[in-house]
Every structure is written in C-alpha cells, then in structure tokens.
Design an enzyme around this catalytic site. Structure first.
Site, PDB file in Angstrom:
ATOM      1  N   LYS A   1      51.888  10.559  17.093  1.00  9.30           N
ATOM      2  CA  LYS A   1      52.073  10.876  15.812  1.00  9.30           C
ATOM      3  C   LYS A   1      51.797   8.842  15.076  1.00  9.30           C
ATOM      4  O   LYS A   1      52.291   7.908  15.528  1.00  9.30           O
ATOM      5  CB  LYS A   1      53.807  11.055  14.974  1.00  9.30           C
ATOM      6  CG  LYS A   1      53.114  11.006  13.331  1.00  9.30           C
ATOM      7  CD  LYS A   1      52.782  10.243  12.172  1.00  9.30           C
ATOM      8  CE  LYS A   1      53.649   9.761  12.070  1.00  9.30           C
ATOM      9  NZ  LYS A   1      52.982   8.097  10.604  1.00  9.30           N
TER      10      LYS A   1
ATOM     11  N   GLU B   1      61.727 -11.099   9.104  1.00 12.81           N
ATOM     12  CA  GLU B   1      60.523 -11.256  10.461  1.00 12.81           C
ATOM     13  C   GLU B   1      59.008 -11.181   8.748  1.00 12.81           C
ATOM     14  O   GLU B   1      59.082  -9.990   8.110  1.00 12.81           O
ATOM     15  CB  GLU B   1      60.354  -9.844  10.618  1.00 12.81           C
ATOM     16  CG  GLU B   1      59.120  -9.230  11.778  1.00 12.81           C
ATOM     17  CD  GLU B   1      59.198  -8.356  12.609  1.00 12.81           C
ATOM     18  OE1 GLU B   1      58.338  -7.943  13.514  1.00 12.81           O
ATOM     19  OE2 GLU B   1      60.345  -7.547  11.725  1.00 12.81           O
TER      20      GLU B   1
END
Length: 484
Positions: free
Chosen positions: A180, A387
């Site tokens: 996927k 992040e």
C-alpha cells in the site's frame, strides 16, 4: 513497454490490473505545479481482502515459497536489470509524483532500488539453517522459513526506495506481499508491479493497492490474513500500527519519525562540515526521516558556521524538478508546505532568528519553500524538539562534549545522528553515546543496502537493510530427530 495500465491507475491484484471494487478514483497531483496529472483507483476494504487473498493463495499453493533461494535470486537480479533499463521512466514518475529533482533521482532513488534488489538477490541464496550440538540422543537442526503474507506500507518521500526496502527482502525470503503506497505518491509502485511481473515474479506474489491510509491502510493493518507488517511513516501512525499488530501478535518493522542532531566539534574540517550540513537538511527538500535538521556547533565555531551557512544556503537552486540544475524541488503536497510555514512562524514567536530563507517561493503554483536556517532558539522549543520534515535547520551552540551529547539525545527521536570531527577517538566515543540507529561521521546520508538502519525511542524498532532486514522476514523452526 506499454505503460497504459499504469497511466490508467489500476490496482494490481493476483497478477491482474483492475478497477477498485467501488469504482472510486483519487487525483495524483504534480507538486511542482499544484495541478492534477491523472487519477488512480481508490481501494477499499473489499479490494484489500482480494489482495490479501491473492497473496495468501500464492504463498500457500503457489511456487514462490517453495522455490529455491537461488531461483528467487535469479528473478530478483532480473528485477534489478529491468529497473536499470527503465530508469528514465522511473525518474520521470518520481519527479512527477514527488517533485524529486531529476539530477538526484537517477543516482539516488533509481540506483538505490537497483542495489537493493541485487543485494537481496545475493542474500536469498544464504537462507540456510544450522545443526546444533546437544546432549540429547538426537540430531537437531534449524530452518529459516518465510513468514507468509507481508503488508508493506510506505510513505510519500521516497516511494521507490522505501518500497524496494521492504519488497526486495520480503520476496528474497519467500514471502508474498501486499503493498500500500502513500496516497499522494502511488505511480512508481504501480510501475514496479509491472516490472516484477515481467521479471518472472509469479501472480499474487506482489499485489499493489492504492488508496488512503484511513481506508485501505487501516483494512490492511487489521487484516487477519496478514502475517507481518512492515511500516515506514510518522510516529503517530506507527504507534497505531504497532498497537494493531501487537493485539494480533504479528511481527512488525517500524521505521518512524526522526529529528537527528548533527554535531560539529571545534576541530572539524569546516569546509567539509558545511557540505555535510547542507546535504543533511536540504536533501529531498528536507523530507527525509534521517535528515539532520538540528545543528549543534562548538561555541568557538558557532559564528563561523552561521556565517558560512548564511552565504551558501541562499545560493542553493530551488526550482523545477525537471531542470537538471535544480537541487531542491517542491514539497510533496500542499499540506506539507503549510506545515513548514507553520513551524517557521512558530520559530519567530519562540524567539528564533531567521538567518536566511524563512518564506515560500512562488513558482508555477508549486509547493516550494526556501531552505531556511534559524538560530537563537531554546533547546526545549517546539521547533527544535519536533519533526518539521522540510528544508529547515535550527542551529545551537554548545560548550562541552557532554553538553553536545545531552542536547543530541534530548528529543524523543533516535533514528540518525552525525558528528564532524578530526579526532578519531572522539568520533568513536561520541558515536557510542548517541541514541540513534545509525551515526555518520564527517558526512551525511551514507547509506548502502549492506548497512542496517532503523530507530530507537520514538523512531521505531526493527532494521531495514543488511542481513538483519532479511532475517526479520523469516522465522526459525527447530527440528529434533530422535536417534533412539
């Protein structure tokens, strides 16, 4: 070779191209222009069921798991050769889909995928067991066997590389795969399905379902027919994936977020360090979980390094990824650009000084952001601790080696780290103390399929690359034969 099915964006299940069961489609957007370039099928749980069933049938009744490692190696070597032969098309798709500069895409993304398949082809021939000495009146030996059906769920930033990182070792070990890819960047995954089929990978051994993580990804994570989950993505989604796998007692590999520190000691080679620093935070437009967005500089070099960055960074060419001169392309999607803008605005509120950059670039409607250097932020500021995943570098000074190590280890992440020093003893000493799965010394992003990488702390667990990766796609069975 015709690419009509790829251009049509069909699912690849059981060796056949097909529309999604519900008929839904998703737009694919070129991030360099913000315009749609086509559509792909939007898989749902029904399609995932079909893909897992095809993978299960191929594993249990097909030839792949029973094929010798040497024969699997021959096929994987053919995959590598086909990637070489189709390099132009692959770099076109990666550039169109992700915004990767073509000048970097061929030597980095395409050739890394070639090397991954070649390396795993070699490893496929080493999958053997061992006899074990025992006081039992028996002959004891071990076997390494494939796990079964692997769910490979990959992110948007390195579609070709990070799918190959999972698919190549999984296939080398004899598993079957349902892949996927990220919903925004599915094109190279579909093209690679055709190449693997052409190389001789049997029907059902690789299946590709495109669609959203919320629907197709969730159905794959929770599917009882999946035997292992190999996931690369954000820490938040990784926690959920690991929890689902844990409930079902499935083995997982989790390569998650990062916020690596790059430490420059006072004895560093400044010119070499500047090159590594820039590579560490602008490579792939900063969309690199092993990037180096936190720069820690020994105080005697602090002003020198900031001055060098202020001079060099504005000269980095940001632009059309199809231009061979471009170094930094667009962000992969509008929402990623918005996230970077929000963090830079937050940095200003937190007292940060923007040394250079700090704004988007208006170019052809694309999602561009100028490489940005920010100083004067507190070590505990959100911009330093979280992040960002864009071309943004924060710079902090330190006074002692102990302080540098403490600052480097002060975030929840532990994927990568870097050291700039000419003192060999210090290099090894500090590397030993850093909480990271891989540490680079006097360069950045030195990666090879033989060298494992992976995270600690919130950066995940398990290892990609190296024989360690192949081992994670097998289980050990012991056989004990009575001699009575």
């Amino acid at each position: 070779m015709s690419t009509q099915e790829i251009e049509d964006g069909l699912l690849f299940i059981g060796g056949r191209w097909r529309e999604a069961a519900g008929g839904a489609r998703r737009e694919v957007v070129d991030p360099s222009t913000g315009r749609a370039v086509g559509t792909v099928a939007e898989a749902d749980a029904t399609d995932v069921d079909a893909a897992v069933a095809a993978a299960r049938e191929a594993f249990e009744t097909g030839p792949w798991a029973a094929t010798s490692g040497r024969e699997r190696a021959r096929i994987l070597y053919r995959v590598a050769g086909l990637i070489r032969d189709n390099a132009d098309e692959l770099l076109r798709l990666e550039s169109l889909d992700v915004g990767k500069p073509v000048a970097l895409c061929r030597p980095v993304d395409v050739m890394t995928a070639v090397e991954q398949y070649e390396y795993c082809a070699g490893l496929a021939q080493t999958l053997d067991g061992a006899t074990r000495d025992t006081p039992l009146n028996a002959f004891a030996y071990t076997r390494r066997e494939p796990l079964g059906v692997v769910a490979a769920i990959t992110p948007f930033n390195f579609p070709l590389i990070l799918s190959s990182t999972k698919i190549a070792p999984a296939l080398a070990a004899g598993n079957t795969v349902v892949h996927k890819p990220a919903e925004d960047t599915p094109l190279s995954a579909l093209f690679m399905a055709r190449l693997l089929q052409q190389a001789g990978v049997p029907d059902g051994v690789l299946n590709v379902v495109t669609g959203s993580g919320r629907v197709a990804g969730e159905a794959l994570l929770d599917h009882p027919g999946v035997d292992k989950i190999a996931f690369t993505g954000s820490t938040g989604v990784g926690r959920h994936a690991a929890a689902v796998a844990g409930h079902a007692l499935k083995p997982v590999t989790m390569e998650l977020g990062g916020n690596a520190a790059h430490i420059v000691f006072e004895d560093a080679d400044v010119e070499k360090a500047i090159g590594a620093i820039i590579k560490g935070f602008v490579f792939n437009t900063g969309q690199f979980c092993m990037g180096g967005p936190r720069l820690l500089v020994a105080r005697p070099l602090y002003d020198t390094i900031l001055g060098a960055l202020a001079q060099a960074v504005p000269g980095i060419l940001v632009g059309d990824p199809r231009d061979p001169a471009t170094v930094v392309g667009p962000m992969a999607a509008a929402r990623h650009l918005e996230k970077v803008e929000e963090y830079v605005a937050l940095a200003r509120k937190e007292g940060g000084r923007v040394v250079c950059g700090g704004e988007p670039l208006d170019l052809n409607g694309g999602y561009y952001y100028r490489p940005t250097v920010i100083a004067d932020l507190a070590p505990d500021s959100r911009v330093v601790q979280e992040e960002i995943f864009g071309p943004v570098l924060t710079v902090q000074p330190f006074d002692t080696e102990d302080e540098a190590v403490a600052l480097a280890n002060s975030t929840v992440y532990g994927l990568a780290a870097g050291i700039q020093t000419t003192n060999l003893a210090r290099a090894h000493r500090v590397a030993d103390r850093l909480q990271a799965g891989i540490v680079w010394i006097n360069d950045w992003a030195m990666l090879d399929p033989a060298v494992p990488f992976g995270g600690v702390k919130d950066s995940g667990y398990g290892r990609e690359y190296g024989p360690e990766a192949l081992a994670s796609y097998t289980r050990t069975k012991s056989v004990v034969v009575s001699l009575d």
